[in-house]
Design a protein around this motif. Structure first.
Motif, PDB file in Angstrom:
ATOM      1  N   UNK A  14       0.827  -1.209   0.000  1.00 14.66           N
ATOM      2  CA  UNK A  14       0.000   0.000   0.000  1.00 14.66           C
ATOM      3  C   UNK A  14       0.860   1.257   0.000  1.00 14.66           C
ATOM      4  N   UNK A  15       2.008   1.205   0.658  1.00 13.62           N
ATOM      5  CA  UNK A  15       2.919   2.357   0.604  1.00 13.62           C
ATOM      6  C   UNK A  15       3.441   2.564  -0.817  1.00 13.62           C
ATOM      7  N   UNK A  16       3.761   1.483  -1.504  1.00 13.17           N
ATOM      8  CA  UNK A  16       4.190   1.603  -2.897  1.00 13.17           C
ATOM      9  C   UNK A  16       3.089   2.223  -3.754  1.00 13.17           C
ATOM     10  N   UNK A  17       1.857   1.769  -3.560  1.00 14.42           N
ATOM     11  CA  UNK A  17       0.747   2.274  -4.369  1.00 14.42           C
ATOM     12  C   UNK A  17       0.416   3.731  -4.052  1.00 14.42           C
ATOM     13  N   UNK A  18       0.603   4.134  -2.806  1.00 14.01           N
ATOM     14  CA  UNK A  18       0.362   5.530  -2.446  1.00 14.01           C
ATOM     15  C   UNK A  18       1.246   6.459  -3.271  1.00 14.01           C
ATOM     16  N   UNK A  19       2.469   6.030  -3.558  1.00 11.39           N
ATOM     17  CA  UNK A  19       3.387   6.827  -4.365  1.00 11.39           C
ATOM     18  C   UNK A  19       3.138   6.663  -5.856  1.00 11.39           C
ATOM     19  N   UNK A  20       2.762   5.463  -6.272  1.00 15.02           N
ATOM     20  CA  UNK A  20       2.684   5.132  -7.696  1.00 15.02           C
ATOM     21  C   UNK A  20       1.382   5.570  -8.352  1.00 15.02           C
ATOM     22  N   UNK A  21       0.258   5.411  -7.674  1.00 14.60           N
ATOM     23  CA  UNK A  21      -1.044   5.635  -8.294  1.00 14.60           C
ATOM     24  C   UNK A  21      -1.255   7.057  -8.827  1.00 14.60           C
ATOM     25  N   UNK A  22      -0.875   8.106  -8.105  1.00 15.81           N
ATOM     26  CA  UNK A  22      -1.146   9.457  -8.629  1.00 15.81           C
ATOM     27  C   UNK A  22      -0.491   9.760  -9.975  1.00 15.81           C
ATOM     28  N   UNK A  23       0.502   8.976 -10.370  1.00 17.26           N
ATOM     29  CA  UNK A  23       1.148   9.177 -11.658  1.00 17.26           C
ATOM     30  C   UNK A  23       0.480   8.460 -12.809  1.00 17.26           C
ATOM     31  N   UNK A  24      -0.594   7.711 -12.544  1.00 14.76           N
ATOM     32  CA  UNK A  24      -1.287   6.991 -13.615  1.00 14.76           C
ATOM     33  C   UNK A  24      -2.356   7.886 -14.234  1.00 14.76           C
ATOM     34  N   UNK A  25      -2.440   7.863 -15.557  1.00 16.61           N
ATOM     35  CA  UNK A  25      -3.426   8.680 -16.239  1.00 16.61           C
ATOM     36  C   UNK A  25      -4.858   8.292 -15.930  1.00 16.61           C
ATOM     37  N   UNK A  26      -5.094   7.031 -15.580  1.00 14.48           N
ATOM     38  CA  UNK A  26      -6.453   6.565 -15.300  1.00 14.48           C
ATOM     39  C   UNK A  26      -6.861   6.745 -13.845  1.00 14.48           C
ATOM     40  N   UNK A  27      -5.924   7.184 -13.004  1.00 19.52           N
ATOM     41  CA  UNK A  27      -6.230   7.349 -11.574  1.00 19.52           C
ATOM     42  C   UNK A  27      -7.060   8.606 -11.359  1.00 19.52           C
ATOM     43  N   UNK A  28      -8.123   8.483 -10.576  1.00 23.40           N
ATOM     44  CA  UNK A  28      -9.030   9.603 -10.352  1.00 23.40           C
ATOM     45  C   UNK A  28      -9.279   9.749  -8.850  1.00 23.40           C
ATOM     46  N   UNK A  29      -8.225  10.070  -8.120  1.00 23.68           N
ATOM     47  CA  UNK A  29      -8.333  10.218  -6.680  1.00 23.68           C
ATOM     48  C   UNK A  29      -7.331  11.236  -6.183  1.00 23.68           C
ATOM     49  N   UNK A  30      -7.325  11.489  -4.883  1.00 28.45           N
ATOM     50  CA  UNK A  30      -6.399  12.482  -4.326  1.00 28.45           C
ATOM     51  C   UNK A  30      -4.961  11.971  -4.306  1.00 28.45           C
ATOM     52  N   UNK A  31      -4.013  12.884  -4.428  1.00 29.12           N
ATOM     53  CA  UNK A  31      -2.593  12.560  -4.311  1.00 29.12           C
ATOM     54  C   UNK A  31      -2.125  12.876  -2.893  1.00 29.12           C
ATOM     55  N   UNK A  32      -1.076  12.177  -2.470  1.00 34.11           N
ATOM     56  CA  UNK A  32      -0.522  12.434  -1.155  1.00 34.11           C
ATOM     57  C   UNK A  32      -1.378  11.930  -0.019  1.00 34.11           C
ATOM     58  N   UNK A  33      -2.333  11.068  -0.308  1.00 30.60           N
ATOM     59  CA  UNK A  33      -3.227  10.493   0.698  1.00 30.60           C
ATOM     60  C   UNK A  33      -2.979   8.988   0.758  1.00 30.60           C
ATOM     61  N   UNK A  34      -2.859   8.456   1.955  1.00 34.18           N
ATOM     62  CA  UNK A  34      -2.559   7.033   2.113  1.00 34.18           C
ATOM     63  C   UNK A  34      -3.631   6.162   1.473  1.00 34.18           C
ATOM     64  N   UNK A  35      -3.187   5.169   0.712  1.00 30.86           N
ATOM     65  CA  UNK A  35      -4.091   4.221   0.074  1.00 30.86           C
ATOM     66  C   UNK A  35      -4.470   3.128   1.075  1.00 30.86           C
ATOM     67  N   UNK A  36      -5.751   2.747   1.094  1.00 28.01           N
ATOM     68  CA  UNK A  36      -6.208   1.665   1.968  1.00 28.01           C
ATOM     69  C   UNK A  36      -6.804   0.546   1.118  1.00 28.01           C
ATOM     70  N   UNK A  37      -6.704  -0.662   1.632  1.00 27.19           N
ATOM     71  CA  UNK A  37      -7.225  -1.836   0.928  1.00 27.19           C
ATOM     72  C   UNK A  37      -8.708  -1.997   1.214  1.00 27.19           C
ATOM     73  N   UNK A  38      -9.497  -2.190   0.169  1.00 23.53           N
ATOM     74  CA  UNK A  38     -10.930  -2.431   0.294  1.00 23.53           C
ATOM     75  C   UNK A  38     -11.218  -3.927   0.232  1.00 23.53           C
TER      76      UNK A  38
END
Length: 210
Positions: A14-38
């Motif tokens: 999840x720490x890796x994804x918190x850094x990686x996801x905001x750089x994806x063009x398809x990501x539609x969420x806040x940056x700099x916010x911890x990612x949690x598993x659903x």
């Protein structure tokens, strides 16, 4: 069957994804916010070499995104652009974590789940020399399960990083839905999923034989 270890990861997935996801063009969420598993589900690698896990994650009050990952004990040739990061596994050592949409092992497993109904892997922990089953956090089902022979999927020839993400091989076209709240339903046989907060099936991925 997926055999899991009670281990620590540094950094965590999840720490890796918190850094990686905001750089994806398809990501539609806040940056700099911890990612949690659903929720999440796994597929089997018949060779037992590659971990295949799909995570459903959310950042803050953003939408749920689907992120398939593969875990490898060595770098995947030609996939530097798919590398999410590396992590230190307390049992297995260094692991390379990839966006699975560019990994041939994931493509084959996803095609099998959609076109033959192979389903998700049962998960077990190693405990005192035995095995302890872990209950799944979600259920998946396929509209395309049949008795037809699964084609050799092969290496992805092209990956289109959109939503859905398109994986093109010589024998199949696979589509992976990224943002799950839109109800996107790609063409072809469809893999759907449910979890405790989402009792109505949502499309996760689709496959078309070429």
């Amino acid at each position: 069957m997926a055999l899991l270890h009670r281990a620590t990861l540094r950094p965590t997935k999840l720490e890796l994804l918190t850094e990686w996801l905001p750089g994806r063009g398809w990501y539609d969420g806040p940056a700099g916010v911890e990612v949690v598993r659903v929720a999440g589900y796994r597929f089997d690698d018949p060779a037992g070499e590659v971990g295949i896990e799909t995570l459903l994650v959310r950042a803050g009050d953003g939408p749920v995104h689907q992120v398939p990952l593969t875990y490898r004990g060595a770098p995947l040739d030609g996939a530097d652009d798919r590398l999410v990061g590396t992590t230190a596994h307390s049992v297995l050592g260094r692991r390379w974590v990839y966006d699975a949409c560019g990994d041939p092992v994931y493509a084959a497993a996803l095609a099998a789940a959609i076109l033959t109904g192979s389903g998700q892997a049962e998960e077990f922990f190693e405990v005192d020399g035995g095995q302890e089953r872990r209950a799944p956090t979600m259920a998946i089902d396929s509209s395309g399960a049949d008795d037809a022979e699964l084609p050799e999927v092969g290496t992805p020839r092209r990956v289109v990083d959109a939503d859905p993400t398109l994986i093109v091989t010589d024998t199949a076209e696979l589509a992976v839905v990224r943002r799950l709240d839109r109800g996107t339903s790609p063409a072809g046989a469809v893999l759907t999923g449910t979890w405790p907060d989402q009792p109505t099936p949502l499309p996760l991925a689709a496959a078309i034989r070429r």
